[in-house]
Motif scaffolding. Structure first.
Motif, mmCIF file in Angstrom:
data_model
loop_
_atom_site.group_PDB
_atom_site.id
_atom_site.type_symbol
_atom_site.label_atom_id
_atom_site.label_comp_id
_atom_site.label_asym_id
_atom_site.label_seq_id
_atom_site.Cartn_x
_atom_site.Cartn_y
_atom_site.Cartn_z
ATOM 1 N N LEU A 1 8.997 -26.817 -16.255
ATOM 2 C CA LEU A 1 7.866 -25.906 -16.487
ATOM 3 C C LEU A 1 6.579 -26.467 -15.894
ATOM 4 N N ALA A 2 6.328 -27.749 -16.133
ATOM 5 C CA ALA A 2 5.108 -28.374 -15.620
ATOM 6 C C ALA A 2 5.076 -28.344 -14.100
ATOM 7 N N LYS A 3 6.188 -28.653 -13.469
ATOM 8 C CA LYS A 3 6.237 -28.639 -12.006
ATOM 9 C C LYS A 3 6.075 -27.233 -11.457
ATOM 10 N N GLY A 4 6.657 -26.257 -12.142
ATOM 11 C CA GLY A 4 6.503 -24.880 -11.703
ATOM 12 C C GLY A 4 5.070 -24.403 -11.786
ATOM 13 N N LEU A 5 4.351 -24.893 -12.788
ATOM 14 C CA LEU A 5 2.939 -24.531 -12.955
ATOM 15 C C LEU A 5 2.030 -25.371 -12.066
ATOM 16 N N GLY A 6 2.584 -26.454 -11.506
ATOM 17 C CA GLY A 6 1.780 -27.327 -10.660
ATOM 18 C C GLY A 6 0.812 -28.195 -11.432
ATOM 19 N N VAL A 7 1.171 -28.539 -12.684
ATOM 20 C CA VAL A 7 0.294 -29.375 -13.511
ATOM 21 C C VAL A 7 0.997 -30.685 -13.832
ATOM 22 N N ASP A 8 0.237 -31.634 -14.362
ATOM 23 C CA ASP A 8 0.772 -32.931 -14.768
ATOM 24 C C ASP A 8 1.843 -32.729 -15.833
ATOM 25 N N ILE A 9 2.920 -33.503 -15.753
ATOM 26 C CA ILE A 9 4.031 -33.323 -16.701
ATOM 27 C C ILE A 9 3.717 -33.910 -18.073
ATOM 28 N N LEU A 10 2.687 -34.782 -18.189
ATOM 29 C CA LEU A 10 2.460 -35.524 -19.422
ATOM 30 C C LEU A 10 2.245 -34.634 -20.649
ATOM 31 N N PRO A 11 1.439 -33.533 -20.590
ATOM 32 C CA PRO A 11 1.298 -32.695 -21.788
ATOM 33 C C PRO A 11 2.636 -32.146 -22.280
ATOM 34 N N PHE A 12 3.517 -31.758 -21.376
ATOM 35 C CA PHE A 12 4.813 -31.214 -21.769
ATOM 36 C C PHE A 12 5.728 -32.318 -22.305
ATOM 37 N N VAL A 13 5.607 -33.515 -21.733
ATOM 38 C CA VAL A 13 6.384 -34.656 -22.229
ATOM 39 C C VAL A 13 5.996 -34.975 -23.669
ATOM 40 N N MET A 14 4.699 -35.017 -23.939
ATOM 41 C CA MET A 14 4.230 -35.341 -25.288
ATOM 42 C C MET A 14 4.627 -34.264 -26.293
ATOM 43 N N VAL A 15 4.560 -33.012 -25.886
ATOM 44 C CA VAL A 15 4.937 -31.918 -26.786
ATOM 45 C C VAL A 15 6.410 -31.994 -27.130
#
Length: 578
Positions: A504-518
């Protein structure tokens, strides 16, 4: 998509279905997944080796093995004696604070296991009023640090595999502390819904163990409560024998005197914790055999022991063994161990000498049941080394002086060479299930990449989520992970949802860290089900809870927990361009 992609997705869906269907056997499901991934050629040899020896996974295993030495110390037991007081509110606050702090740095399963005994045996409050808050406090405390829960370490192993670097030791701390405070307030308010049923079963069960207060013991002149004899793990003080006078039940305020015989009932494997009390000598201590091999036997009908006492029969000379404990199913035993009249069918735990196996009268008198491996407790320099070494290793890692894996590897070596833990203990307690689940989940993430599923998923997100606020997909990730951890297990949920969150993070083009923490926080957020988190399952039967109790108390806590996570994670881990 290719045939391999469809096959990988089918295996992914089958794994989730299998975990839901067989909730208590996640290792079996992941073992089957491993065979399928290898059989269909979805991962190569190098990836198999890399997944099995992932640095984050190795760190997790080393940390769990090192914690074995800490469990053998008096550290947690001494803390446990300070938890329960007459005031319920004070006991509740102490329980929340102590459990949360300990669980932030120690295995929270071990913390709950240690604190359950004083809670169940306390004379002031029914255990059902405290056991569920104990489990929730352990879950909340585990979210504060990288090593607080296996879930955080599992997510870290995936993060290392994805980025080549580890999460900082206190990366979870800001959100974790807010969770402890916010959910703690809700938990305190909702504790009124806890049942007040009597769960303290103080009837004597298990083996009976006889110990004597020797001359000069620091136990003399102090009460049972002050001496900490009410807070033993799986052992209960059922009676005191003083000058042929039997005192039972034993009041917490009962003062101990020199020469008192203390009779305990419970789990024979926990007998070694009595060695922590200076001047308390077990019945077998005088023979010098207690530190040797223990074996469990049943007295035969034709045994010469039947109808006689251990003292009159000359047990030590006959069998080169000393009786550590005795159990008689369906009946209570009272009095000094040496003066109990033996009956056919009695179970005895024997500390045996070197000549025991060569005695020809053993098979005539006993039926050998099994060997007994008591939980050995550390004392003296070994105990200080176990505690100080662990604190030093964690502190150096937290300060960035050394890598956590290196620190734990060195510490484990020190523990082995100094005798704090043995190789047999490590082999017996090796967390094979966790190793299998995490390593196979890493292989599944490789298969998702190899087959093109990850690239396809990221492209779908790009095509259909253009302009969508990443917050909503973060919320969706949290809900999906939370639901999965409630119906399967926290570790399996983290392992399965990590690649989806990263996609999801890569598809949105954002840093993966917020999704990892969630994913990490959501996988630990099991409050509604007794089966999603091991500590919940531990207190489920002990507190005689029902599913409705988890709903009444756990649902408000779960909603508060979720709201804090999805609101605070973007604040501390913003959606930067990936």
């Amino acid at each position: 998509m290719t045939l391999d992609a469809y096959l990988t997705l089918l295996l992914f869906a089958a794994t989730i279905a299998g975990l839901i269907r067989f909730q208590t056997r996640p290792a079996m499901i992941f073992g089957g997944l491993l065979l399928c991934l290898v059989a269909f050629g979805l991962v190569n040899r190098q990836q198999i080796l890399s997944g099995m020896a992932n640095s984050g996974l190795v760190t997790l295993i080393l940390l769990m093995l090192c914690s074995l030495a800490l469990e053998k110390t008096r550290f947690l037991r001494l803390i446990a004696t300070k938890v329960i007081v007459k005031s319920y509110r004070s006991s509740w606050l102490r329980l929340l604070g102590i459990t949360a702090v300990c669980s932030a740095f120690l295995n929270n399963t071990a913390v709950v296991a240690t604190l359950m005994a004083p809670i169940r045996n306390n004379p002031y409050h029914n255990a059902s009023r405290l056991l569920l808050p104990l489990s929730y406090a352990a879950i909340l405390g585990g979210t504060v640090t990288l090593i607080g829960t296996s879930t955080n370490l599992i997510v870290n192993s995936f993060y290392i595999n994805e980025t080549g670097k580890s999460l900082p030791f206190f990366s979870f701390a800001t959100v974790g502390i807010i969770l402890v405070l916010g959910c703690g307030i809700v938990l305190g308010f909702c504790s009124r819904f806890l049942p007040d049923s009597r769960t303290n079963d103080l009837s004597p069960k298990g083996y009976f163990i006889d110990a004597k207060v020797s001359k000069g013991s620091p136990l003399v002149g102090k009460s049972v409560e002050v001496n900490g004899l009410r807070h033993l793990e799986s052992l209960f003080l059922v009676e005191v024998i003083r000058n042929d006078q039997l005192i039972s039940p034993v009041s917490p305020a009962e003062i101990l005197y020199e020469g008192d015989r203390l009779v305990f009932a419970g789990d024979i494997n926990k007998v070694m914790q009595l060695h922590h009390f200076t001047g308390l000598k077990l019945f077998a201590d005088k023979d010098g055999l207690l530190s040797r091999e223990l074996t469990e036997v049943v007295v035969r009908q034709e045994s010469i022991l039947v109808g006689r006492t251990l003292k009159t029969v000359g047990f030590r000379a006959l069998f080169d063994a000393a009786v550590v404990a005795i159990r008689r199913d369906g009946h209570n035993i009272s009095g000094k161990l040496g003066e109990v009249t033996i009956e056919a069918g009695d179970f005895l735990v024997l500390a045996v000498g070197e000549d025991y196996r060569r005695r020809h009268n053993i098979s005539k008198n006993f039926i050998s049941v099994s060997g007994v491996e008591p939980d050995q407790k550390l004392s003296g320099r070994c105990e200080w080394l176990a505690i100080g070494g662990f604190i030093a290793a964690v502190t150096l890692s937290a300060l960035g002086v050394t890598d956590l894996m290196q620190a734990m590897l060195l510490l484990l070596g020190v523990y082995i060479f100094t005798g704090c833990v043995t190789v047999n203990e490590l082999a017996r307690r090796f967390p094979l299930d966790i190793w299998l689940i995490v390593s196979v989940a890493i292989l599944l993430s490789y298969a998702l990449v190899n087959s093109g599923v990850t690239a396809w998923f990221s492209q779908q997100v790009k095509d259909y989520a253009v302009g969508l606020d990443p917050f909503y997909l973060l919320l969706l990730t949290y809900i999906a992970t939370w639901l999965l951890t409630e119906v399967v297990t926290n570790n399996a949920a983290a392992a399965l949802m990590f690649p989806l969150g990263v996609g999801l993070a890569k598809g949105l083009g954002v840093d993966i860290l917020p999704f990892v923490m969630v994913v990490a926080f959501a996988a630990s957020g099991s409050f509604v089900s007794p089966f999603g988190y091991q500590t919940n399952l531990m207190v489920y039967n002990a507190g005689k809870y029902r599913l409705t109790h988890f709903l009444k108390l756990g649902l408000p806590v779960a909603l508060t927990y979720g709201a804090i996570v999805v609101l605070m994670v973007p604040e501390f881990f913003p959606f930067k361009p990936g």
